[in-house]
Design an enzyme around this catalytic site. Structure first.
Site, PDB file in Angstrom:
ATOM      1  N   HIS A 161       7.171  -0.818  -8.483  1.00 30.24           N
ATOM      2  CA  HIS A 161       6.752  -0.380  -9.739  1.00 30.24           C
ATOM      3  C   HIS A 161       8.088  -0.188 -10.826  1.00 30.24           C
ATOM      4  O   HIS A 161       8.293   0.808 -10.979  1.00 30.24           O
ATOM      5  CB  HIS A 161       6.070   0.827  -9.678  1.00 30.24           C
ATOM      6  CG  HIS A 161       4.934   0.716  -8.831  1.00 30.24           C
ATOM      7  ND1 HIS A 161       3.737   0.889  -9.727  1.00 30.24           N
ATOM      8  CD2 HIS A 161       4.390   0.589  -7.653  1.00 30.24           C
ATOM      9  CE1 HIS A 161       2.742   0.479  -8.789  1.00 30.24           C
ATOM     10  NE2 HIS A 161       3.156   0.587  -7.438  1.00 30.24           N
TER      11      HIS A 161
ATOM     12  N   CYS B 241       2.823  -4.780  -8.151  1.00 29.70           N
ATOM     13  CA  CYS B 241       2.126  -4.199  -6.968  1.00 29.70           C
ATOM     14  C   CYS B 241       0.769  -4.791  -7.013  1.00 29.70           C
ATOM     15  O   CYS B 241       0.507  -5.977  -6.653  1.00 29.70           O
ATOM     16  CB  CYS B 241       2.081  -2.725  -7.061  1.00 29.70           C
ATOM     17  SG  CYS B 241       1.840  -2.103  -5.315  1.00 29.70           S
TER      18      CYS B 241
ATOM     19  N   ILE C 185       4.895   1.657  -3.528  1.00 29.10           N
ATOM     20  CA  ILE C 185       4.014   2.591  -3.185  1.00 29.10           C
ATOM     21  C   ILE C 185       2.638   1.487  -2.584  1.00 29.10           C
ATOM     22  O   ILE C 185       2.166   1.175  -3.361  1.00 29.10           O
ATOM     23  CB  ILE C 185       3.460   3.187  -4.483  1.00 29.10           C
ATOM     24  CG1 ILE C 185       4.416   3.978  -5.330  1.00 29.10           C
ATOM     25  CG2 ILE C 185       2.362   4.153  -4.229  1.00 29.10           C
ATOM     26  CD1 ILE C 185       4.263   4.439  -6.599  1.00 29.10           C
TER      27      ILE C 185
ATOM     28  N   GLU D 118       8.073   0.290 -13.760  1.00 26.21           N
ATOM     29  CA  GLU D 118       7.715   1.007 -14.946  1.00 26.21           C
ATOM     30  C   GLU D 118       8.061   2.348 -14.511  1.00 26.21           C
ATOM     31  O   GLU D 118       7.817   3.445 -15.264  1.00 26.21           O
ATOM     32  CB  GLU D 118       6.117   0.891 -15.202  1.00 26.21           C
ATOM     33  CG  GLU D 118       5.373   1.404 -14.375  1.00 26.21           C
ATOM     34  CD  GLU D 118       4.847   0.686 -12.975  1.00 26.21           C
ATOM     35  OE1 GLU D 118       5.639  -0.389 -12.825  1.00 26.21           O
ATOM     36  OE2 GLU D 118       3.967   1.010 -12.069  1.00 26.21           O
TER      37      GLU D 118
HETATM   38  N1  GLN Z   1      -2.342  -0.997  -2.072  1.00 27.53           N
HETATM   39  C1  GLN Z   1      -2.632  -1.443  -3.600  1.00 27.53           C
HETATM   40  C2  GLN Z   1      -3.669  -2.545  -3.378  1.00 27.53           C
HETATM   41  O1  GLN Z   1      -3.842  -3.158  -2.272  1.00 27.53           O
HETATM   42  C3  GLN Z   1      -1.488  -1.388  -4.253  1.00 27.53           C
HETATM   43  C4  GLN Z   1      -0.778  -0.166  -4.312  1.00 27.53           C
HETATM   44  C5  GLN Z   1      -0.089  -0.225  -5.715  1.00 27.53           C
HETATM   45  O2  GLN Z   1      -0.455  -1.015  -6.627  1.00 27.53           O
HETATM   46  N2  GLN Z   1       0.745   0.905  -5.886  1.00 27.53           N
HETATM   47  O3  GLN Z   1      -4.104  -2.948  -4.350  1.00 27.53           O
END
Ligand code: GLN
Length: 202
Positions: A181, A82, A140, A183
C-alpha cells in the site's frame, strides 16, 4: 494530454481517499469512478486495496466488470494495489469460487499469502525503477505473486526476511501492480511512477 492527467480511483470499496490524495500530490487530477460514464473520462485508473472478493461482487452487480475489461483491453493504464493487484491478475489462487477479475496481468497471485503471524508488516523494499532508495512497503493481508509470464517485468521482490525472493511489484506494459500500500507510506514515488506511465513518460 494536458499537463495534469485525469486519473480515476475505482471507488466501489477500499481505501479510495488515500489514493486520491496521493495522486493529487503526484500532479494528477483525481476523480472517483463508480460508473461507466465516469470510467469513460479517465486517462488512467487506480484500483485500491480493500477486499478483492467484495470488489469483484460490486463490479459485477454494478455492471462495471465488462467496461473495466474493455477499457483495459483498449490500453487504459491501470495500477492495482493489494486487492487491486488481485483484480488485475489473470490467475488467482485461494480465490473465492465466484470471484472474477479484470485480468490483463499475466501473473498468478495468491490471496492472503503471508499467513496469520504476519498479517500486516512493513519492510524496506529495493525498487530500482523508482529510484535508488528503498521503498517502505506496508503489507496488509497482502497477496504475493507466485508466477509471472514472459512479458512481465518484476519491479520489486523482498530482499530480506523469511519470504525473501517473493515478488511483490510488477509491470506489464501499461499495467502496474504492487502487493503493498504505497498510499499509506508517505512516499509518493510509486504514484509518481504511475502518473509517468499515464503520461507515457515511463
Ligand atoms: N486480502 C485482501 C483480498 O484478498 C487484500 C487486502 C488488501 O487489499 N489490503 O482482497
Amino acid at each position: 494530454m494536458s499537463a495534469a492527467p485525469r486519473i480515476g480511483v475505482l471507488a466501489l470499496q477500499g481505501d479510495v481517499r488515500e489514493h486520491v490524495l496521493a495522486l493529487e500530490s503526484a500532479g494528477a487530477f483525481a476523480v472517483r469512478v463508480t460508473d461507466e460514464p465516469m470510467l469513460g473520462t479517465v486517462d488512467g485508473l487506480v484500483i485500491p486495496g480493500g477486499e478483492s472478493t467484495t470488489m469483484s461482487k460490486l463490479a459485477l452487480r454494478d455492471g462495471l466488470m465488462e467496461p473495466l475489461r474493455e477499457r483495459r483491453q483498449d490500453g487504459l493504464p491501470m495500477y492495482g494495489s493489494c486487492a487491486g493487484m488481485i483484480m488485475l491478475a489473470d490467475r488467482v489462487l485461494d480465490a473465492r469460487p465466484d470471484q472474477e477479475t479484470i485480468g490483463g496481468l499475466d501473473i498468478t497471485v495468491r490471496r492472503n499469502a503471508f499467513g496469520r503471524q504476519v498479517d500486516s508488516f512493513e519492510i524496506d523494499l529495493p525498487m530500482p525503477a523508482i529510484g535508488p532508495a528503498d521503498f517502505r512497503a506496508v503489507f496488509i493481508r497482502a497477496p504475493w505473486v507466485e508466477a509471472v509470464g514472459t512479458q512481465v517485468e518484476v519491479l520489486g521482490a523482498l530482499a530480506t526476511g523469511s519470504a525473501a525472493g517473493t515478488i511483490v511489484a510488477v509491470r506489464q506494459g501499461n499495467l502496474l501492480a504492487t502487493s503493498f500500500h504505497p498510499e499509506l507510506a508517505g512516499d509518493g514515488r510509486i504514484h509518481d511512477y504511475f502518473v509517468r506511465i499515464v503520461r507515457r513518460l515511463a
